[in-house]
Design an enzyme around this catalytic site. Structure first.
Site, PDB file in Angstrom:
ATOM      1  CB  CYS A 136     -51.896  -0.327  12.093  1.00  0.00           C
ATOM      2  SG  CYS A 136     -51.668   0.806  10.721  1.00  0.00           S
ATOM      3  CB  CYS A 139     -48.695  -0.072  10.032  1.00  0.00           C
ATOM      4  SG  CYS A 139     -49.692   1.257  10.647  1.00  0.00           S
ATOM      5  CG  ASP A 140     -48.128  -3.953  11.253  1.00  0.00           C
ATOM      6  OD1 ASP A 140     -47.145  -3.241  10.979  1.00  0.00           O
ATOM      7  OD2 ASP A 140     -48.627  -4.038  12.385  1.00  0.00           O
TER       8      ASP A 140
END
Ligand code: NAP
Length: 310
Positions: A136, A139-140
């Site tokens: 992701c 997200c990261d």
């Protein structure tokens, strides 16, 4: 006792809840993670009719608000199985049992790993997840600000991820096993304009190499499928975007699954069990998009209402 239990609160599930509530039925959405589904990680949706730009997070939030305001209930629970008792369906979860007259399965799909299960590369991918391997970018991605990353895949997720990462990373490699992309032309064109993006085409990832001291990802080995040439690319992060796989095993007692694990159901969303419907990415279909997930949710709720009323 609910009229309709909806398994999954992604786009299909929440659309089903909106239609169920508007059809006068008491509905419950069950979700094992958090509402939103896969779209929650998409930074910018540009292809949902009527909305030119919206983040996946905002889109999911609005859907949830709409369903909740109409009176749909929501519980965090992981579904273990469904029992068909004719007019009553019992949904077994890790949070107890729920009963309903009809069930809509809208369980979506999960990220597919890069390597086949049981291979040494799969073991490496698993052990490096969270230590350089991610699924992701939104997200990261920020962990890799000003660093070097690679994205594997050639679909919309891979292209969207690469565009997002190119704006924050020093360099982004896009590794794809073919020289044609199935992702959107517009996003690909956008990506080609980025000076810090390098395409590695017709190539497969053949190894993930680790920094011995830190035990984090250090290099990705690729193999050119045309020349057979291997190359080691130093990277800080690898984003795997090679598609999704369904997670329909808990429903196998009441629905038929195809060879890839998708629930066999047509456009009417009917499964082999009366009163159990399948909507969105978890069912057999040719186009898995936000708009088709929403359409499936509407269809499944309408079919469930018809079933309950007859
Ligand atoms: P996808 O469209 O299925 O693409 C998966 C990509 O990964 C393909 O390019 C495939 O290569 C490659 N691939 C598959 N297995 C591989 C492996 N073992 N090793 C290397 N590469 C592999 O998946 P997705 O991009 O996650 O998208 C899923 C669905 O969501 C699609 O319908 C997509 O359009 C939709 N989506 C839409 C948006 C948007 O509209 N903004 C954003 C994200 C996702 P091949 O091409 O060679 O098969």
């Amino acid at each position: 006792m609910y009229d309709i239990v909806i398994i999954g609160a992604g786009t299909a599930g929440m659309s089903a809840a909106i239609y169920a509530q508007r059809g006068g039925k008491k509905s419950l959405m069950l979700e094992k993670l958090t509402y939103g589904g896969q779209i929650i990680n998409t930074p910018d949706i540009e292809n949902y009719p009527g909305l030119m730009h919206v983040s996946g997070f905002d889109f999911a939030g609005k859907l949830f608000e709409q369903a909740s305001q109409l009176g749909a209930s929501y519980e965090a629970a992981s579904v273990l199985g469904i029992e068909d008792k004719g007019d009553v369906k019992v949904v077994h979860t890790d949070n107890g049992d729920y009963q309903a007259g009809a069930v809509i399965i809208a369980a979506g799909a999960k990220n597919r790993p890069l390597a086949a299960e049981g291979t040494p590369l799969f073991d490496k991918e698993k052990s490096l997840t969270g230590r350089g391997v991610s699924y992701c970018a939104t997200c990261d991605g920020m962990f890799y600000r000003n660093k070097v990353t690679a994205v594997v895949g050639g679909g919309n997720t891979a292209l969207d991820d690469a565009v997002f990462l190119a704006d924050i990373c020093q360099k982004v490699y896009v590794i794809h096993r073919r020289d044609q992309f199935r992702g959107s032309r517009t996003t690909l064109d956008k990506l080609k304009e980025k000076p810090n993006v390098e395409f590695i085409l017709n190539s497969e990832v053949t190894d993930l190499l680790t920094d011995e001291q830190a035990q984090t990802l250090d290099r990705v080995e690729t193999c050119d499928k045309v020349t057979g040439q291997k190359r080691q690319i130093p990277v800080n992060g690898l984003f795997v975007a090679v598609g999704q796989a369904p997670c329909n095993q808990p429903f196998a007692d009441v629905v038929d699954l195809d060879e890839k694990g998708y629930i066999i159901a047509g456009e009417d969303t009917h499964t082999r069990t009366a009163g159990i419907f399948a909507a969105g990415d978890c069912r057999t279909k040719t186009l898995r998009q936000l708009s088709t997930a929403a359409a499936d949710g509407a269809q499944a709720a309408t079919e469930a209402i018809r079933y309950l009323n007859t």
